[in-house]
Design an enzyme around this catalytic site. Sequence first.
Site, PDB file in Angstrom:
ATOM      1  N   GLU A 109      -2.849  -3.106 -10.625  1.00  0.00           N
ATOM      2  CA  GLU A 109      -2.641  -1.697 -10.258  1.00  0.00           C
ATOM      3  C   GLU A 109      -1.374  -1.532  -9.431  1.00  0.00           C
ATOM      4  O   GLU A 109      -0.969  -2.453  -8.718  1.00  0.00           O
ATOM      5  CB  GLU A 109      -3.834  -1.195  -9.421  1.00  0.00           C
ATOM      6  CG  GLU A 109      -4.823  -0.328 -10.179  1.00  0.00           C
ATOM      7  CD  GLU A 109      -4.293   1.060 -10.537  1.00  0.00           C
ATOM      8  OE1 GLU A 109      -3.061   1.245 -10.721  1.00  0.00           O
ATOM      9  OE2 GLU A 109      -5.117   1.968 -10.652  1.00  0.00           O
ATOM     10  N   ASP A 110      -0.773  -0.364  -9.536  1.00  0.00           N
ATOM     11  CA  ASP A 110       0.367  -0.056  -8.676  1.00  0.00           C
ATOM     12  C   ASP A 110      -0.097   0.287  -7.267  1.00  0.00           C
ATOM     13  O   ASP A 110       0.452  -0.195  -6.285  1.00  0.00           O
ATOM     14  CB  ASP A 110       1.198   1.105  -9.272  1.00  0.00           C
ATOM     15  CG  ASP A 110       0.348   2.310  -9.690  1.00  0.00           C
ATOM     16  OD1 ASP A 110      -0.896   2.264  -9.582  1.00  0.00           O
ATOM     17  OD2 ASP A 110       0.937   3.318 -10.133  1.00  0.00           O
ATOM     18  N   ASP A 113      -5.630   4.246  -3.925  1.00  0.00           N
ATOM     19  CA  ASP A 113      -5.658   5.390  -3.010  1.00  0.00           C
ATOM     20  C   ASP A 113      -7.118   5.619  -2.594  1.00  0.00           C
ATOM     21  O   ASP A 113      -7.611   4.955  -1.691  1.00  0.00           O
ATOM     22  CB  ASP A 113      -5.039   6.580  -3.758  1.00  0.00           C
ATOM     23  CG  ASP A 113      -4.920   7.833  -2.930  1.00  0.00           C
ATOM     24  OD1 ASP A 113      -4.965   7.756  -1.700  1.00  0.00           O
ATOM     25  OD2 ASP A 113      -4.768   8.930  -3.511  1.00  0.00           O
ATOM     26  N   PHE A 162       2.464  10.180   0.270  1.00  0.00           N
ATOM     27  CA  PHE A 162       2.765  10.163  -1.155  1.00  0.00           C
ATOM     28  C   PHE A 162       4.013   9.317  -1.391  1.00  0.00           C
ATOM     29  O   PHE A 162       5.036   9.513  -0.736  1.00  0.00           O
ATOM     30  CB  PHE A 162       2.974  11.590  -1.667  1.00  0.00           C
ATOM     31  CG  PHE A 162       3.174  11.650  -3.145  1.00  0.00           C
ATOM     32  CD1 PHE A 162       2.120  11.405  -4.015  1.00  0.00           C
ATOM     33  CD2 PHE A 162       4.432  11.929  -3.677  1.00  0.00           C
ATOM     34  CE1 PHE A 162       2.309  11.437  -5.386  1.00  0.00           C
ATOM     35  CE2 PHE A 162       4.625  11.967  -5.055  1.00  0.00           C
ATOM     36  CZ  PHE A 162       3.562  11.723  -5.910  1.00  0.00           C
ATOM     37  N   ARG A 175      10.044   6.866 -11.669  1.00  0.00           N
ATOM     38  CA  ARG A 175       9.455   5.526 -11.815  1.00  0.00           C
ATOM     39  C   ARG A 175      10.544   4.458 -11.809  1.00  0.00           C
ATOM     40  O   ARG A 175      10.286   3.300 -11.518  1.00  0.00           O
ATOM     41  CB  ARG A 175       8.682   5.421 -13.132  1.00  0.00           C
ATOM     42  CG  ARG A 175       7.490   6.367 -13.251  1.00  0.00           C
ATOM     43  CD  ARG A 175       6.669   6.003 -14.486  1.00  0.00           C
ATOM     44  NE  ARG A 175       5.717   7.038 -14.870  1.00  0.00           N
ATOM     45  CZ  ARG A 175       4.487   7.157 -14.365  1.00  0.00           C
ATOM     46  NH1 ARG A 175       4.067   6.328 -13.443  1.00  0.00           N
ATOM     47  NH2 ARG A 175       3.683   8.117 -14.781  1.00  0.00           N
TER      48      ARG A 175
HETATM   49  P1  IMP Z   1      -7.313   6.316  -6.809  1.00  0.00           P
HETATM   50  O1  IMP Z   1      -8.227   6.351  -7.995  1.00  0.00           O
HETATM   51  O2  IMP Z   1      -7.527   7.500  -5.897  1.00  0.00           O
HETATM   52  O3  IMP Z   1      -7.384   5.006  -6.045  1.00  0.00           O
HETATM   53  O4  IMP Z   1      -5.844   6.545  -7.335  1.00  0.00           O
HETATM   54  C1  IMP Z   1      -5.134   5.548  -7.956  1.00  0.00           C
HETATM   55  C2  IMP Z   1      -4.053   6.089  -8.863  1.00  0.00           C
HETATM   56  O5  IMP Z   1      -3.488   7.305  -8.391  1.00  0.00           O
HETATM   57  C3  IMP Z   1      -2.906   5.106  -8.915  1.00  0.00           C
HETATM   58  O6  IMP Z   1      -3.066   4.192  -9.968  1.00  0.00           O
HETATM   59  C4  IMP Z   1      -1.699   5.996  -9.100  1.00  0.00           C
HETATM   60  O7  IMP Z   1      -1.472   6.196 -10.492  1.00  0.00           O
HETATM   61  C5  IMP Z   1      -2.075   7.288  -8.479  1.00  0.00           C
HETATM   62  N1  IMP Z   1      -1.510   7.430  -7.112  1.00  0.00           N
HETATM   63  C6  IMP Z   1      -2.176   7.287  -5.933  1.00  0.00           C
HETATM   64  N2  IMP Z   1      -1.372   7.486  -4.879  1.00  0.00           N
HETATM   65  C7  IMP Z   1      -0.139   7.757  -5.400  1.00  0.00           C
HETATM   66  C8  IMP Z   1       1.146   8.044  -4.798  1.00  0.00           C
HETATM   67  O8  IMP Z   1       1.334   8.086  -3.558  1.00  0.00           O
HETATM   68  N3  IMP Z   1       2.175   8.250  -5.662  1.00  0.00           N
HETATM   69  C9  IMP Z   1       2.037   8.205  -7.020  1.00  0.00           C
HETATM   70  N4  IMP Z   1       0.857   7.948  -7.622  1.00  0.00           N
HETATM   71  C10 IMP Z   1      -0.230   7.716  -6.820  1.00  0.00           C
HETATM   72 MG    MG Z   2      -1.971   4.163 -11.697  1.00  0.00          MG
END
Ligand code: IMP
Ligand code: MG
Length: 186
Positions: A109-110, A113, A162, A175
């Site tokens: 994963e990148d 969150d 963010f 990106r």
């Molecule tokens: P989660 O399911 O809330 O953990 O969100 C994860 C996904 O949300 C990541 O794989 C990203 O694609 C996207 N994401 C979360 N935070 C950011 C951010 O600060 N910038 C860009 N994409 C984000």
């Molecule tokens: Mg993602």
Amino acid sequence: MISKFNAEEITVNGEKFEILIDESTIQKRVAELGEQISKDYEGKVPIFIGVLNGSVIFFADLIRNISINCEVDFLKLSSYGDAKISSGNVRLIKELNADIKDRDVIIVEDIVDTGLSIVYMKSLLKSQNPNSVKVVTLLHKSEATKYDVKLDYVGFQIPNKFVIGYGLDHTQKYRNLRSIYALKST
Ligand code: IMP
Ligand code: MG
């Protein structure tokens, strides 16, 4: 046009972003992660599962730092839409092609969150009876994480801001920035 690949500060739709993690710091940490994973999986042939689109840059750099045999596959989720905060629901847009039964799977994963995407993918992959499922994420916004997720390898803990660049987008753009930039608090 993006004025400079590695400018200290960039403006996106009138909002200012500043460098949070620069290119060389990212590269050094990715090499360390690759070395650690290669050690931990010695004698195995793991499958790295990249989560499209955000993880592609990290994925490509990470697997070039893996010194054991490995395979790759990708899946795609949608959770954010074009917003800056998590929508709270996840959809699977592209399934895996690989058969992961009895395999050692590493989700790449990148950023984690809220943790929802990881919880969703782990249960999805576990239902296909792999031998093991671990997670590597480049970034973790631990203050924002609401779900109980085990992250096996984390590149950097970051504040709840963010971020864009190195695979991470703002309305699908940016990106291709080489460093990671965070929205400046006003
Ligand atoms: P989660 O399911 O809330 O953990 O969100 C994860 C996904 O949300 C990541 O794989 C990203 O694609 C996207 N994401 C979360 N935070 C950011 C951010 O600060 N910038 C860009 N994409 C984000
Ligand atoms: Mg993602």
